[in-house]
Structures are given as C-alpha cells and as structure tokens.
Write a protein that holds these residues in place. Structure first.
Motif, PDB file in Angstrom:
ATOM      1  N   ASP A 152     -21.520 -23.734  28.620  1.00 39.89           N
ATOM      2  CA  ASP A 152     -22.825 -23.833  29.292  1.00 39.89           C
ATOM      3  C   ASP A 152     -23.477 -22.461  29.355  1.00 39.89           C
ATOM      4  N   ASP A 212     -27.639 -28.507  25.561  1.00 38.39           N
ATOM      5  CA  ASP A 212     -27.068 -27.830  26.724  1.00 38.39           C
ATOM      6  C   ASP A 212     -25.729 -28.488  27.044  1.00 38.39           C
ATOM      7  N   ILE A 213     -24.647 -27.693  26.914  1.00 34.83           N
ATOM      8  CA  ILE A 213     -23.275 -28.175  27.130  1.00 34.83           C
ATOM      9  C   ILE A 213     -22.892 -29.144  25.996  1.00 34.83           C
TER      10      ILE A 213
HETATM   11 ZN   LIG Z   1     -26.729 -25.447  31.050  1.00 38.10          ZN
END
Ligand SMILES: [Zn+2]
Length: 448
Positions: A152, A212-213
């Motif tokens: 992240d 994201d991630i």
């Molecule tokens: Zn993030």
C-alpha cells in the motif's frame, strides 16, 4: 477488417448467448509480455529504501523521505521517456495543500506524471493509470517512522511505472498519463488535485484506472489464497449524478450501467482476453467499507474511474508499525508482496489502456427509440467527433439480470434494429476500428 469479418461469421454460426471471440492484437500481446515481475520487484524494494514516503516526511534528504522518493520516481520515468522519441514528458504536478484534518500545516506536494502524448492531433482523449507513492503506519500523523508501504501502495506505484517503461516505446492515437500521486493516506489530496486540474484545464479524460493494494495474495484471518483474482470497484449510480439524472436512471433500470461500470466490464473483457489465469471480479460498489481511494475525486469531477485491489486483504500488512505482537507479525514489507501477481494485474491494466488508446472514441448521442410500442429495439447514434473514424460499431446486449455483456452485434451503420425487445434486455454501443480495438460502451438515453 479481417477480424471483423471473422467475428461476424462467428456470431452468425454460434447459438444465442454464446461467448464471443475476438482475436487479440499481437502488438498489445507483445507489450503485455514485456511487463516484468523482476522490474516491479526492484521498484517496490527501492521505494521501501526511502524509509518513509509519508506525505509530511522529509523533502530535503537525498536518501530518505518523500522528497527523495519523488525525485527517484521522476528520474526513473525520465529514463523511460528518453526512449519515447520525444513523445513522453515527465513533470511534477505541484500544488500547495492547505492545513486540514490530517495536514498540520500548509505543505507543497508533488505528484509525478509521465505523459505519453497521443499521435493523432484530432484525438483529445486522455487515459490515466495511477498508484499512490505515499505511505503511512498506525498513527496517520507520524511522518518519520519506518513506513515501507510495500503493498500500500508501492505495488500500484510500481505498476504505473512499469507500464510507462513498456508503453513509452509505443505510440497510440490518444494520450496516456502514468501517474504516481501523493497525499492519498492524508485525504486523497494528490488525486483530488489532479482530477481538479483535469477538469479546470478541460482534459478529455475518458478513463482513470486506480491501482491501490494490488500485491498480496492471501486473506489475513480467512487463510484464503488467491493469486488469480483481482477486484474492480465501480460506482452504480454515478457519484456526481443530479437528482434528475438519478430519477431518470431509476425509471429505466439504468442503476447498473454508469460509465464507470461500463469501464469495469470493459476491463474484465479486455484484461481476460490478454492475461491468462486472471479473473477480474466486478464489485458493484465504489470502494470497500470504511475505505476510499484515488478514483473517488475523478468520479466527483464526472470522469469514468475504477479501483483495482487484490481479492483478499491482509490488514496486518496495511498501515501498521513493524512489530511482532502475541506472535503475529505486522508491517507492510516487500517480502509479503507476490510480485508475479502484481505483474498479472499490471498486464491487465496495460491491455485495457492499450486497447482503449488505440480505439476510436466513444460514439456520441447514443439513443434508444421509445416512441413506438414494439417488441424490437431500435438504436441510433453518431460517429465520434474526434480521433479516427470507426470501421463500425458493436451493439452490446445482455439480460437485465446479467452482470456482463452477452452478445455483440457488429453494424457498419449508425443505427440498428434488433429483434429483441428493449423492455427485456439492456443495450449499449461501442465504436470499433478495423483491428478490433473497441471504445468504451455507451448506455443509450431514451429518445421519443
Ligand atoms: Zn492505499
């Protein structure tokens, strides 16, 4: 044209609701193959060496903190741009973020953008792929801890950079922006600034892909292991819809066909066309419970945007101080990232961007004729006003209860009458070029 003819033959010879087959583009396949898990791993490990990429961390050191990280990202992107024949330029997208809940004083922040200019001067479309380079630990205001942020979101940052590397050497009619943004953990500030800039400067953003991630392949407490699924989150009712627009969608059953949801379906169809052992899972919500992401500011500005995230999350490896507590290890460290999985997600993103940026623009004024009571469906539309002329169009059709498009009808005209009732199915129209690159589908508006 060859592909289209082959495709029409397939359609004619297949029973209703059969899967459609489109021959992949060899050029896109080549780029997909060039996306390297080794490069992605090297980038993630390098990003972790800056110790903290917290938005409020040091900007003066050459080796640690947000300043060193963004300078390194920019320098790497410039290496890729050097091989683009002058078409890719790299810039800091600089802005001052005022004091806020998670910002203790006004601070100058910088996104890093690599812009691959489109080759068709009449084509204003812009595609954006983005990851956030800032990181955090338990205390969101702690700027100077050890904050690796490997998954992240060094994973999304590395993905954006790897796509810039591979695609810089290629040309597309439309423009692609490879973004790595700051300030996500403090309040989506980098992305909000970029979306606002896009709106103010009248960028024709056709789609934004937020990663994201995208690097962990097992669920924390459920022990589910899954290295072949990736979620794509999309809004149903458009985030920026007015009350009147919402009322119109309700009356048509159009709550499941926002432009972003069409983008999500497109990502599934295209991604799975080019990447083996990958299931793109449509999630019918804007984001997860209690969470947000960099696609939201783009949705608020009225652009089509989606979020990609791994299937099962390990919350012990997000936003955590590195420690061991009661025998449990915490911390977002690179050794817990599955680099082959990030590679797969990156390849999917690349295929979507390349197919879109090669395609004609969306058809305009797509309408469904509602003036007659009939068991047929009549659709009309206009050719896109910008970019290349389409070879033709696909009318897409599905059952009202189906998640995905089930039929594709090729038509060379800008109107179609189908022997299926508009009351019983959903339809959309997309433009297609002679090599089979499809635009995003447009859900029709009723025309009397
Ligand atoms: Zn993030």
């Amino acid at each position: 044209m060859k592909h289209l003819k082959l495709f029409i033959l397939l359609l004619l010879s297949l029973p209703a609701a059969a899967q459609t087959i489109i021959k992949p583009d060899a050029g896109i396949k080549q780029m997909v193959d060039e996306v390297s898990s080794k490069n992605i791993e090297a980038t993630i490990r390098k990003l972790v060496t800056f110790k903290s990429r917290h938005t409020l961390s040091d900007t003066t050191s050459k080796t640690t903190g947000s300043g060193a990280a963004r300078n390194w990202i920019k320098a790497e992107m410039e290496k890729y741009a050097a091989l683009s024949g002058g078409r890719m330029t790299v810039q800091f997208d600089t802005f001052t973020q005022p004091k806020g809940t998670r910002i203790d004083k006004p601070v100058k922040l910088k996104n890093v953008l690599a812009i691959l200019k489109g080759t068709d001067p009449t084509d204003t479309r812009v595609y954006i792929v983005s990851g956030h380079y800032d990181s955090r630990i338990n205390d969101v205001m702690d700027a100077n801890g050890v904050e690796p942020g490997a998954n992240d979101d060094a994973s999304g940052t590395a993905l954006s950079m790897e796509l810039a590397r591979v695609m810089a050497k290629r040309s597309f009619p439309a423009t692609i922006i490879f973004a790595t943004v700051v300030g996500e953990e403090q309040g989506l500030y980098g992305s909000a600034n970029l979306a606002k800039r896009a709106k103010t400067e009248n960028w024709n953003v056709d789609a934004m892909l937020n990663n994201d991630i995208v690097g962990n392949t097992h669920g924390m407490e459920t022990d589910l292991k899954d290295n072949r699924s990736v979620r794509v989150f999309s809004d149903g009712i458009p985030t920026n819809a007015t009350d009147k627009q919402v009322a119109a969608l309700k009356s048509l059953g159009g709550e499941n066909d926002s432009p972003s949801r069409e983008l999500a379906r497109y990502a599934k169809e295209t991604g799975e066309r080019y990447v083996d052992q990958l299931d793109v899972k449509l999630i019918y919500r804007r984001d997860r419970y209690l969470r947000g992401g960099d696609h939201l500011p783009f949705l608020e500005q009225g652009f089509s945007a989606v979020r990609f995230t791994e299937m099962n999350e390990d919350f012990n490896r997000q936003h955590q101080n590195i420690r061991t507590e009661n025998g449990v290890d915490y911390g977002d460290l690179p050794d817990f990232v599955d680099f082959n999985y990030v590679q797969k997600v990156a390849r999917m993103n690349l295929s979507v961007l390349a197919n879109l940026a090669s395609a004609p623009a969306r058809p305009q004024n797509v309408g469904i004729i509602t003036s007659d009571l009939t068991n047929k469906t009549k659709l009309t539309w206009e050719a896109p006003a910008i970019g290349k002329k389409p070879a033709g169009y696909y009318v897409l059709m599905r059952e009202t209860t189906s998640a995905f498009w089930e039929r594709k009808f090729y038509v060379s005209d800008t109107a179609a009458t189908l022997a299926y009732s508009k009351d019983n199915y959903f339809f959309a129209v997309q433009a297609v070029d002679a090599d089979g690159h499809e635009s995003l589908p447009v859900f029709p508006k009723p025309i009397r």
